[in-house]
Design a protein around this motif. Sequence first.
Motif, PDB file in Angstrom:
ATOM      1  N   GLU A 155      -5.968  -7.039   1.919  1.00  0.00           N
ATOM      2  CA  GLU A 155      -6.321  -5.718   1.386  1.00  0.00           C
ATOM      3  C   GLU A 155      -6.902  -4.818   2.467  1.00  0.00           C
ATOM      4  O   GLU A 155      -6.603  -3.614   2.520  1.00  0.00           O
ATOM      5  N   ALA A 192       0.853  -1.184   0.000  1.00  0.00           N
ATOM      6  CA  ALA A 192       0.000   0.000   0.000  1.00  0.00           C
ATOM      7  C   ALA A 192       0.889   1.233   0.000  1.00  0.00           C
ATOM      8  O   ALA A 192       1.970   1.228   0.607  1.00  0.00           O
ATOM      9  N   GLY A 207     -10.562   3.633  -0.715  1.00  0.00           N
ATOM     10  CA  GLY A 207     -11.412   2.776   0.091  1.00  0.00           C
ATOM     11  C   GLY A 207     -12.735   2.465  -0.574  1.00  0.00           C
ATOM     12  O   GLY A 207     -13.245   1.345  -0.463  1.00  0.00           O
ATOM     13  N   TYR A 224      -5.354  -1.339   3.866  1.00  0.00           N
ATOM     14  CA  TYR A 224      -6.128  -0.102   3.855  1.00  0.00           C
ATOM     15  C   TYR A 224      -6.206   0.497   5.257  1.00  0.00           C
ATOM     16  O   TYR A 224      -6.069   1.722   5.431  1.00  0.00           O
TER      17      TYR A 224
END
Length: 226
Positions: free
Chosen positions: A142, A18, A194, A146
């Motif tokens: 994931e 990320a 998001g 996030y």
Amino acid sequence: MTFSLILRDPETGEFGSAISSSSPAVAARCLNLADGVGGANSQNVTDPRLGPQLLERLRSGATAQQAIDAVVAAADPTTIDYRQLLVLDGSGRAAVYSGGRALGVFGSATRENAVAGGNMLASLDVLDALVDTALSAKGRIEERLYAALQAAMVAGGEEGPVHSAGISVVADAGWRVTDLRVDWVDEDPIGALGRVLEAWLPQRDDYVDRGIDPSAAPSYGVPGDE
């Protein structure tokens, strides 16, 4: 101008990364992942060639630190001092290189199965927020990535506003099973990311099935896709 994270899930074998930055299209230039091999991020006055070089070292059997050492030693000595490199290998070992000409407040944080690095940071607390949140958060990789981005922003994020963000994941399918990017927005690219992730994640595995066995996945009502 950037903060990023590489994460390994030891239970699933997935690797993910990320990233967020004040620069446009940061995920397109900085993130590099390979199934079963690891991840390598190349950032800070980015040379996109360095990430694939680091992955190639990992494929040949090098540890994360050995890969960093080899790539830095072979790099142009007039430019490598501007670079920041993060590597996580297939065993979850982490290594970082930050050249002396990295921008602003810069640094790294390493744990087993996670590594974070950044430059032009509000503070080094941002990096601890990235790795600690990613390792403690629940859910799919994931979702953990996030959550880490959100925590980094709560900790202060960059010194200035961020405009782009991305999340990528590999899971032994032969391609990035998740590869989501917000290349430029004036405000809150992580929030925009998001919303994309919320739409994508319930369908992720169906799109893997489509690639491997097209008869096994639903059409989602796309016209002409029955």
